[in-house]
Design a protein around this motif. Structure first.
Motif, PDB file in Angstrom:
ATOM      1  N   GLU A  95       0.837  -1.192   0.000  1.00 25.31           N
ATOM      2  CA  GLU A  95       0.000   0.000   0.000  1.00 25.31           C
ATOM      3  C   GLU A  95       0.879   1.251   0.000  1.00 25.31           C
ATOM      4  OE1 GLU A  95      -3.880  -0.190   2.317  1.00 25.31           O
ATOM      5  OE2 GLU A  95      -2.571   1.005   3.609  1.00 25.31           O
ATOM      6  N   VAL A  96       0.479   2.234  -0.774  1.00 23.90           N
ATOM      7  CA  VAL A  96       1.151   3.535  -0.766  1.00 23.90           C
ATOM      8  C   VAL A  96       0.259   4.504  -0.007  1.00 23.90           C
ATOM      9  CG1 VAL A  96       1.847   5.484  -2.223  1.00 23.90           C
ATOM     10  CG2 VAL A  96       2.362   3.142  -2.939  1.00 23.90           C
ATOM     11  N   ASP A  97       0.830   5.251   0.924  1.00 24.55           N
ATOM     12  CA  ASP A  97       0.065   6.257   1.669  1.00 24.55           C
ATOM     13  C   ASP A  97      -0.035   7.511   0.796  1.00 24.55           C
ATOM     14  OD1 ASP A  97      -1.006   8.063   3.379  1.00 24.55           O
ATOM     15  OD2 ASP A  97       0.534   7.864   4.948  1.00 24.55           O
ATOM     16  N   SER A  98      -1.208   7.716   0.193  1.00 25.96           N
ATOM     17  CA  SER A  98      -1.379   8.837  -0.742  1.00 25.96           C
ATOM     18  C   SER A  98      -1.168  10.183  -0.059  1.00 25.96           C
ATOM     19  CB  SER A  98      -2.788   8.810  -1.360  1.00 25.96           C
ATOM     20  OG  SER A  98      -3.013   7.579  -1.989  1.00 25.96           O
ATOM     21  N   ALA A  99      -1.366  10.252   1.263  1.00 25.38           N
ATOM     22  CA  ALA A  99      -1.194  11.526   1.977  1.00 25.38           C
ATOM     23  C   ALA A  99       0.260  11.986   1.932  1.00 25.38           C
ATOM     24  CB  ALA A  99      -1.649  11.375   3.424  1.00 25.38           C
ATOM     25  N   LYS A 100       1.175  11.058   1.644  1.00 28.78           N
ATOM     26  CA  LYS A 100       2.602  11.424   1.596  1.00 28.78           C
ATOM     27  C   LYS A 100       3.020  11.870   0.196  1.00 28.78           C
ATOM     28  CE  LYS A 100       4.301   9.026   5.565  1.00 28.78           C
ATOM     29  NZ  LYS A 100       4.565   7.726   6.110  1.00 28.78           N
ATOM     30  N   LEU A 101       2.065  11.833  -0.764  1.00 25.19           N
ATOM     31  CA  LEU A 101       2.390  12.195  -2.148  1.00 25.19           C
ATOM     32  C   LEU A 101       1.516  13.369  -2.595  1.00 25.19           C
ATOM     33  CD1 LEU A 101       2.700   8.597  -3.679  1.00 25.19           C
ATOM     34  CD2 LEU A 101       4.445   9.958  -2.527  1.00 25.19           C
ATOM     35  N   ASN A 190      -8.076  -0.579 -10.978  1.00 20.15           N
ATOM     36  CA  ASN A 190      -9.353  -1.059 -10.429  1.00 20.15           C
ATOM     37  C   ASN A 190      -9.970  -2.135 -11.325  1.00 20.15           C
ATOM     38  OD1 ASN A 190      -8.966   0.816  -8.372  1.00 20.15           O
ATOM     39  ND2 ASN A 190      -9.924   2.425  -9.583  1.00 20.15           N
ATOM     40  N   GLY A 191      -9.128  -3.029 -11.819  1.00 18.61           N
ATOM     41  CA  GLY A 191      -9.582  -4.173 -12.604  1.00 18.61           C
ATOM     42  C   GLY A 191      -9.811  -3.884 -14.072  1.00 18.61           C
ATOM     43  N   VAL A 239      -0.320   7.098 -15.799  1.00 20.60           N
ATOM     44  CA  VAL A 239      -1.756   7.110 -15.483  1.00 20.60           C
ATOM     45  C   VAL A 239      -1.935   7.674 -14.069  1.00 20.60           C
ATOM     46  CG1 VAL A 239      -3.757   5.614 -15.085  1.00 20.60           C
ATOM     47  CG2 VAL A 239      -2.189   5.134 -16.993  1.00 20.60           C
ATOM     48  N   ALA A 240      -2.779   8.688 -13.922  1.00 24.68           N
ATOM     49  CA  ALA A 240      -3.003   9.314 -12.605  1.00 24.68           C
ATOM     50  C   ALA A 240      -3.773   8.363 -11.698  1.00 24.68           C
ATOM     51  CB  ALA A 240      -3.778  10.613 -12.785  1.00 24.68           C
ATOM     52  N   VAL A 241      -3.454   8.389 -10.410  1.00 21.49           N
ATOM     53  CA  VAL A 241      -4.148   7.552  -9.426  1.00 21.49           C
ATOM     54  C   VAL A 241      -4.631   8.410  -8.259  1.00 21.49           C
ATOM     55  CG1 VAL A 241      -3.054   5.332  -9.925  1.00 21.49           C
ATOM     56  CG2 VAL A 241      -1.893   6.944  -8.419  1.00 21.49           C
ATOM     57  N   GLN A 242      -5.667   7.890  -7.580  1.00 19.53           N
ATOM     58  CA  GLN A 242      -6.293   8.567  -6.437  1.00 19.53           C
ATOM     59  C   GLN A 242      -6.304   7.602  -5.253  1.00 19.53           C
ATOM     60  OE1 GLN A 242      -7.426  11.616  -6.854  1.00 19.53           O
ATOM     61  NE2 GLN A 242      -7.186  11.646  -9.093  1.00 19.53           N
ATOM     62  N   PRO A 243      -6.504   8.127  -4.034  1.00 20.56           N
ATOM     63  CA  PRO A 243      -6.691   7.221  -2.897  1.00 20.56           C
ATOM     64  C   PRO A 243      -7.833   6.248  -3.192  1.00 20.56           C
ATOM     65  CG  PRO A 243      -6.508   9.494  -2.142  1.00 20.56           C
ATOM     66  CD  PRO A 243      -6.553   9.556  -3.644  1.00 20.56           C
ATOM     67  N   GLY A 244      -7.625   4.983  -2.861  1.00 15.26           N
ATOM     68  CA  GLY A 244      -8.643   3.952  -3.117  1.00 15.26           C
ATOM     69  C   GLY A 244      -8.370   3.144  -4.371  1.00 15.26           C
ATOM     70  N   ASP A 245      -7.498   3.635  -5.246  1.00 17.23           N
ATOM     71  CA  ASP A 245      -7.209   2.904  -6.489  1.00 17.23           C
ATOM     72  C   ASP A 245      -6.309   1.696  -6.225  1.00 17.23           C
ATOM     73  OD1 ASP A 245      -8.699   4.562  -8.113  1.00 17.23           O
ATOM     74  OD2 ASP A 245      -6.988   5.774  -8.775  1.00 17.23           O
ATOM     75  N   ALA A 246      -6.541   0.647  -7.037  1.00 19.96           N
ATOM     76  CA  ALA A 246      -5.669  -0.537  -7.029  1.00 19.96           C
ATOM     77  C   ALA A 246      -5.112  -0.691  -8.435  1.00 19.96           C
ATOM     78  CB  ALA A 246      -6.463  -1.771  -6.640  1.00 19.96           C
ATOM     79  N   VAL A 247      -3.811  -0.901  -8.537  1.00 18.31           N
ATOM     80  CA  VAL A 247      -3.133  -0.958  -9.840  1.00 18.31           C
ATOM     81  C   VAL A 247      -2.404  -2.287  -9.967  1.00 18.31           C
ATOM     82  CG1 VAL A 247      -1.285   0.081 -11.224  1.00 18.31           C
ATOM     83  CG2 VAL A 247      -2.869   1.551  -9.971  1.00 18.31           C
ATOM     84  N   THR A 248      -2.573  -2.934 -11.120  1.00 18.60           N
ATOM     85  CA  THR A 248      -1.831  -4.172 -11.410  1.00 18.60           C
ATOM     86  C   THR A 248      -1.166  -4.030 -12.768  1.00 18.60           C
ATOM     87  OG1 THR A 248      -3.347  -5.554 -10.145  1.00 18.60           O
ATOM     88  CG2 THR A 248      -2.055  -6.680 -11.825  1.00 18.60           C
ATOM     89  N   LEU A 249       0.080  -4.455 -12.848  1.00 19.53           N
ATOM     90  CA  LEU A 249       0.777  -4.529 -14.130  1.00 19.53           C
ATOM     91  C   LEU A 249       0.972  -6.008 -14.470  1.00 19.53           C
ATOM     92  CD1 LEU A 249       2.488  -3.471 -16.512  1.00 19.53           C
ATOM     93  CD2 LEU A 249       4.449  -3.472 -14.944  1.00 19.53           C
ATOM     94  N   VAL A 259      -0.170  -2.813  -6.623  1.00 22.57           N
ATOM     95  CA  VAL A 259      -0.020  -1.843  -5.530  1.00 22.57           C
ATOM     96  C   VAL A 259      -1.376  -1.170  -5.309  1.00 22.57           C
ATOM     97  CG1 VAL A 259       0.760   0.047  -7.058  1.00 22.57           C
ATOM     98  CG2 VAL A 259       1.448   0.029  -4.655  1.00 22.57           C
ATOM     99  N   ARG A 260      -1.647  -0.791  -4.049  1.00 24.31           N
ATOM    100  CA  ARG A 260      -2.888  -0.076  -3.727  1.00 24.31           C
ATOM    101  C   ARG A 260      -2.548   1.302  -3.171  1.00 24.31           C
ATOM    102  NH1 ARG A 260      -4.519  -2.308   0.661  1.00 24.31           N
ATOM    103  NH2 ARG A 260      -2.839  -3.826   0.767  1.00 24.31           N
ATOM    104  N   PHE A 261      -3.467   2.242  -3.362  1.00 23.71           N
ATOM    105  CA  PHE A 261      -3.259   3.615  -2.868  1.00 23.71           C
ATOM    106  C   PHE A 261      -4.255   3.895  -1.744  1.00 23.71           C
ATOM    107  CE2 PHE A 261      -1.154   3.359  -6.824  1.00 23.71           C
ATOM    108  CZ  PHE A 261      -0.059   4.179  -6.674  1.00 23.71           C
ATOM    109  N   ALA A 262      -3.727   4.060  -0.523  1.00 20.39           N
ATOM    110  CA  ALA A 262      -4.620   4.261   0.644  1.00 20.39           C
ATOM    111  C   ALA A 262      -4.966   5.735   0.756  1.00 20.39           C
ATOM    112  CB  ALA A 262      -3.919   3.788   1.902  1.00 20.39           C
TER     113      ALA A 262
END
Ligand code: 0L1
Ligand code: MG
Length: 262
Positions: A95-101, A190-191, A239-249, A259-262
Motif C-alpha cells: 500500500e502507498v500512503d497517498s497523503a505522503k504524495l 481497479n480491474g 496514469v493518474a491515481v487517487q486514494p482507493g485505487d488498485a493498480v496491477t501490471l 499496488v494499492r493507494f490508501a
C-alpha cells in the motif's frame, strides 16, 4: 555550471522539502532560467547527498522519458536519469500512503538487475544484455514536485526525475529467453485495463535506456555497478491515481505486480 554552490544547496533543500512534506512548487527554471545540465544534475546529487546523510540508502537508478508516449505526454524529447532511495520501495501487493504524495501517477516498466558493471562511453544493447542478471516487472509511482506536473527538462532532472515510489514483482526473466521488444504489458486500474504496450516503446529496446544511462555516467567517470536495479522507463504514458485505487501490471511471461493507494 551557472549556479554557485549556495544556490544549488538552496534549490535542493526546496525540492526535497516539497517531496518530504508532499507540497508542490513552481519550476526552478522560472527563477534560474540560465541554469545548465550540470546544475540540474548537481541539484539532484545534492538531494541524494542529503538523503544519504540522513541514513537513507540508494537502492537503484531510473531512466525516465524513454518512450515516445511519455515524451509526447510531457512535451519533451530527451531521456533523463535519477536515483531510487530505500524508502521509495513498496512491496508487491503493498500500500502507498497517498497523503505522503502530491499527485501520483503510475508507469508500467521493465526493471533490469545487473550482474556485472556497465561503463560507457560505447555501451550498447549487447553489453547491457550480457551484463543483465534478470529483468522483472515494475510499477513506478512518479510524483513531480512541480505544480500540475508542469516543468522543463532541467527542472525535472533537478527534482530527481519525479521519483517517488516503485514496486517490483512477478517473475524474474532471463534476457536470453525473452524478446524484450515484443514483450507485452497491460496496466490495470481497479480491474480495468487502462494502458497497453510492448517493450519496444522504450527507445526501440528497453536495454537501450540502460546503455544510455551507462554512457551518461561514463561521461562523469562513473559506472553502473553489478547488482544495480534500474527502471528502464514507462512503456506507456503515465496514469493518474487517487486514494482507493488498485493498480496491477501484467507482463507477458513475467507475471504481475500490484499496488494499492490508501
Ligand atoms: O519516470 C519517468 O518517466 C518520469 C520522468 C520525469 C517526468 C515526469 O514526471 O513525467
Ligand atoms: Mg518512470
Amino acid at each position: 555550471m551557472k549556479l554557485d554552490r549556495e544556490i544549488i544547496e538552496r534549490l535542493a533543500t526546496r525540492l526535497e522539502g516539497c517531496e518530504l512534506e508532499a507540497r508542490d512548487t513552481t519550476k526552478i527554471t522560472d527563477d534560474h532560467p540560465d541554469m545548465d545540465w550540470d546544475d540540474a544534475y548537481a541539484i539532484q546529487d545534492e538531494i541524494k547527498r542529503r538523503k544519504l546523510a540522513r541514513g537513507a540508502r540508494i537502492v537503484g537508478l531510473k531512466a525516465g522519458l524513454t518512450s515516445h508516449a511519455k515524451m509526447k505526454q510531457m512535451g519533451v524529447e530527451t531521456p533523463v536519469f535519477g536515483f531510487l532511495a530505500d524508502y521509495f520501495a513498496v512491496p508487491d501487493g503493498g500500500e502507498v500512503d497517498s497523503a505522503k504524495l502530491i499527485h501520483p501517477k503510475v508507469e508500467p516498466e521493465i526493471a533490469f538487475v545487473t550482474k556485472a558493471p556497465l561503463r560507457g562511453p560505447g555501451c550498447h544493447i549487447g553489453a547491457v544484455l550480457a551484463a543483465t542478471d534478470f529483468v522483472i516487472p515494475a510499477i513506478e509511482i512518479i510524483d513531480s514536485r512541480y505544480r500540475d506536473f508542469k516543468f522543463d527538462l532541467k527542472s525535472v532532472v533537478a527534482d530527481n526525475c519525479s521519483s517517488s515510489r516503485f514496486v517490483v514483482g512477478g517473475r524474474m526473466g532471463d534476457v536470453a529467453a525473452l524478446d524484450l521488444r515484443t514483450l507485452g504489458v497491460v496496466l490495470e486500474k481497479n480491474g480495468e485495463p487502462v494502458a497497453f504496450g510492448a517493450g519496444a516503446a522504450v527507445l526501440g529496446h528497453p536495454a537501450a535506456a540502460i546503455a544510455m544511462l551507462a554512457n551518461m555516467l561514463g561521461e562523469k567517470g562513473e559506472e553502473i555497478p553489478a547488482g544495480t536495479l534500474i527502471l528502464s522507463g514507462g512503456i506507456t504514458e503515465a496514469v493518474a491515481v487517487q486514494p482507493g485505487d488498485a493498480v496491477t501490471l501484467r507482463v507477458q511471461d513475467l507475471g504481475s505486480v500490484s499496488v494499492r493507494f490508501a
